[in-house]
Design a protein around this motif. Structure first.
Motif, PDB file in Angstrom:
ATOM      1  N   ASN A  93       0.853  -1.183   0.000  1.00 49.93           N
ATOM      2  CA  ASN A  93       0.000   0.000   0.000  1.00 49.93           C
ATOM      3  C   ASN A  93       0.895   1.241   0.000  1.00 49.93           C
ATOM      4  O   ASN A  93       1.443   1.628   1.034  1.00 49.93           O
ATOM      5  N   ASN A  94       1.050   1.864  -1.160  1.00 48.09           N
ATOM      6  CA  ASN A  94       2.019   2.950  -1.299  1.00 48.09           C
ATOM      7  C   ASN A  94       1.783   4.102  -0.336  1.00 48.09           C
ATOM      8  O   ASN A  94       2.723   4.688   0.201  1.00 48.09           O
ATOM      9  N   MET A  95       0.539   4.471  -0.089  1.00 44.44           N
ATOM     10  CA  MET A  95       0.253   5.625   0.755  1.00 44.44           C
ATOM     11  C   MET A  95       0.591   5.364   2.220  1.00 44.44           C
ATOM     12  O   MET A  95       0.998   6.263   2.947  1.00 44.44           O
ATOM     13  N   TYR A  96       0.415   4.136   2.657  1.00 44.60           N
ATOM     14  CA  TYR A  96       0.691   3.802   4.055  1.00 44.60           C
ATOM     15  C   TYR A  96       2.096   3.232   4.282  1.00 44.60           C
ATOM     16  O   TYR A  96       2.544   3.123   5.422  1.00 44.60           O
ATOM     17  N   ASN A  97       2.747   2.852   3.200  1.00 42.24           N
ATOM     18  CA  ASN A  97       4.075   2.244   3.326  1.00 42.24           C
ATOM     19  C   ASN A  97       5.137   3.336   3.403  1.00 42.24           C
ATOM     20  O   ASN A  97       5.853   3.620   2.447  1.00 42.24           O
ATOM     21  N   HIS A  98       5.228   3.970   4.579  1.00 37.95           N
ATOM     22  CA  HIS A  98       6.218   5.027   4.784  1.00 37.95           C
ATOM     23  C   HIS A  98       7.008   4.767   6.061  1.00 37.95           C
ATOM     24  O   HIS A  98       6.702   3.842   6.829  1.00 37.95           O
ATOM     25  N   ASP A  99       8.024   5.596   6.286  1.00 42.17           N
ATOM     26  CA  ASP A  99       8.963   5.340   7.378  1.00 42.17           C
ATOM     27  C   ASP A  99       8.309   5.381   8.755  1.00 42.17           C
ATOM     28  O   ASP A  99       8.651   4.596   9.648  1.00 42.17           O
ATOM     29  N   ILE A 100       7.354   6.279   8.955  1.00 41.17           N
ATOM     30  CA  ILE A 100       6.711   6.364  10.272  1.00 41.17           C
ATOM     31  C   ILE A 100       5.967   5.070  10.592  1.00 41.17           C
ATOM     32  O   ILE A 100       6.093   4.515  11.700  1.00 41.17           O
ATOM     33  N   ASN A 101       5.195   4.564   9.647  1.00 44.63           N
ATOM     34  CA  ASN A 101       4.476   3.312   9.887  1.00 44.63           C
ATOM     35  C   ASN A 101       5.426   2.136  10.076  1.00 44.63           C
ATOM     36  O   ASN A 101       5.138   1.214  10.842  1.00 44.63           O
ATOM     37  N   ASN A 102       6.559   2.168   9.384  1.00 44.26           N
ATOM     38  CA  ASN A 102       7.542   1.103   9.568  1.00 44.26           C
ATOM     39  C   ASN A 102       8.109   1.126  10.990  1.00 44.26           C
ATOM     40  O   ASN A 102       8.216   0.089  11.650  1.00 44.26           O
ATOM     41  N   ILE A 103       8.454   2.311  11.463  1.00 43.86           N
ATOM     42  CA  ILE A 103       8.974   2.409  12.844  1.00 43.86           C
ATOM     43  C   ILE A 103       7.923   1.941  13.844  1.00 43.86           C
ATOM     44  O   ILE A 103       8.223   1.184  14.774  1.00 43.86           O
ATOM     45  N   LEU A 104       6.675   2.374  13.645  1.00 45.29           N
ATOM     46  CA  LEU A 104       5.612   1.989  14.570  1.00 45.29           C
ATOM     47  C   LEU A 104       5.348   0.490  14.536  1.00 45.29           C
ATOM     48  O   LEU A 104       5.106  -0.140  15.575  1.00 45.29           O
ATOM     49  N   GLU A 105       5.397  -0.088  13.345  1.00 42.72           N
ATOM     50  CA  GLU A 105       5.177  -1.530  13.215  1.00 42.72           C
ATOM     51  C   GLU A 105       6.298  -2.318  13.896  1.00 42.72           C
ATOM     52  O   GLU A 105       6.090  -3.437  14.372  1.00 42.72           O
ATOM     53  N   ASN A 106       7.490  -1.725  13.946  1.00 44.99           N
ATOM     54  CA  ASN A 106       8.651  -2.394  14.557  1.00 44.99           C
ATOM     55  C   ASN A 106       9.112  -1.660  15.810  1.00 44.99           C
ATOM     56  O   ASN A 106      10.309  -1.642  16.118  1.00 44.99           O
ATOM     57  N   ILE A 107       8.156  -1.080  16.530  1.00 48.31           N
ATOM     58  CA  ILE A 107       8.493  -0.272  17.703  1.00 48.31           C
ATOM     59  C   ILE A 107       9.213  -1.072  18.780  1.00 48.31           C
ATOM     60  O   ILE A 107       9.950  -0.520  19.612  1.00 48.31           O
TER      61      ILE A 107
END
Length: 369
Positions: A93-107
């Motif tokens: 999902n291009n719109m949601y696949n960004h660095d902030i969501n990646n950090i949160l997913e791997n918090i």
């Protein structure tokens, strides 16, 4: 002593023509034996930051292969190592696949390590930056965030489309795009230092503002509310943000005045090593101003080129101003100029492969030409 961890941010919109069709920018070959990511990983290692996470955006297979077990970059495995952080939830999902969501997913990576400070840096901007110096400046400043920049005098030619900072008294007042309409700019190197608390707070604020905000977006948004310090980096920096810039930056390294700014005895550049034999120069070989990796066999004329591992240059072949990837072959009598030849491609039937310095020709991985 403060505890510092690093994040390599691969969330960019950069494409390098066919080179990134099946691989991320980070694992594209550079100078015949390195991956582009090796430079930022070596910076972390040389800065004594031994716990590093890689925020992977897409096409992870070649990066997994390049990283292997992560030991090549001389990280202290007792204190950490390399963690591959992939946001599988939003990978498609291009719109949601960004660095902030990646950090949160791997918090959990941050929560487990409990760092005092976090350094976030990109792979596509090549520097030899000592992050420990940036962290120390950040600690002394008392700022919420520190952004790293470099003053350049040719912003009308380089870093076009990159962010630049408007800085007053050491504080970032604005972040704008370099449109090439001025020579002097304070170009953002997309390298940031946060305290753990400041980063976690910023991530939460970003979620409240927009689910589509990435790290650059929320930093621009927060300028009026937070003290964001600017740290001037005075060492080598160049950017790979297009196929043309990849070609240019690569060949620039053939200039000893450029390469010696990066390859220094006190700042090693680490990479995975391969068990390949030495390069073999046969009777007809004429080689000038070339980076040649192990395992190549050369029996032709090669000038101003980068030759990868196990490349074969046949008798009477002429290769100039070109980058030849691992396992590619230029058959006898063929001529290659101003080109990038991807892995395992073979130049055999089309006897002349010529691009221009401004628009180098590209031959795809595995193609026979």
């Amino acid at each position: 002593m403060a505890k510092v961890i690093g994040l390599v941010n691969l969330h960019s919109d950069i494409e390098l023509k066919g080179l990134t069709e099946r691989r991320p920018v980070a694992s594209v070959s550079f100078l015949g034996r390195y991956g582009i990511i090796d430079f930022v990983l070596s910076n972390f290692s040389n800065s004594q930051i031994d716990n590093v996470g890689i925020l992977i955006k897409e096409k992870p297979r070649s990066l997994f292969k390049h990283m292997a077990n992560g030991n090549a970059w001389n990280f202290n495995s007792k204190r950490g190592g390399v963690s591959l952080l992939y946001d599988e939830k939003y990978a498609n999902n291009n719109m949601y696949n960004h660095d902030i969501n990646n950090i949160l997913e791997n918090i959990a990576f941050i929560e487990k390590n409990k760092p005092d400070y976090i350094v976030i840096a990109p792979a596509h901007i090549i520097t030899t930056m000592d992050y420990s110096e940036v962290v120390e400046a950040h600690r002394k400043s008392g700022a919420d965030i520190t952004m790293v920049y470099k003053k350049i005098k040719n912003a009308d030619e380089r870093f076009i489309g990159s962010d630049y900072l408007k800085v007053k008294n050491g504080v970032v007042e604005a972040i704008e795009k370099n449109k090439g309409n001025a020579k002097n700019r304070a170009i953002s190197l997309e390298t940031y230092v946060f305290s753990r608390e400041a980063l976690l707070k910023l991530l939460k604020e970003a979620q409240n503002v927009s689910a589509f905000f990435n790290l650059k977006d929320i930093l621009s948004y927060a300028l009026d509310e937070k003290k964001i310090d600017a740290y001037e980096f005075k060492g080598f920096a160049d950017i790979i943000d297009s196929f043309e810039s990849y070609y240019r930056v690569s060949l620039d390294f053939l200039n000893i005045e450029v390469s010696t700014q990066v390859f220094k005895t006190n700042w090693p550049i680490y990479t995975n090593t391969n068990d390949t034999p030495p390069t073999k120069y046969k009777k007809n070989a004429e080689v000038k101003n070339v980076f040649v990796a192990n395992g190549a066999i050369i029996d032709g004329t090669v000038n101003n080129c980068i030759i990868g591992r196990e490349v074969k240059i046949g008798k009477g072949a002429v290769v100039k101003n070109s980058i030849i990837f691992t396992g590619a072959e230029v058959k006898p009598g063929a001529v290659v100029e101003n080109a990038v030849i991807d892995k395992d491609a073979i130049i055999q039937n089309k006897k002349e492969i010529k691009g221009t310095p401004e628009a180098p020709l590209y031959v795809k991985e595995g193609d026979k030409v």
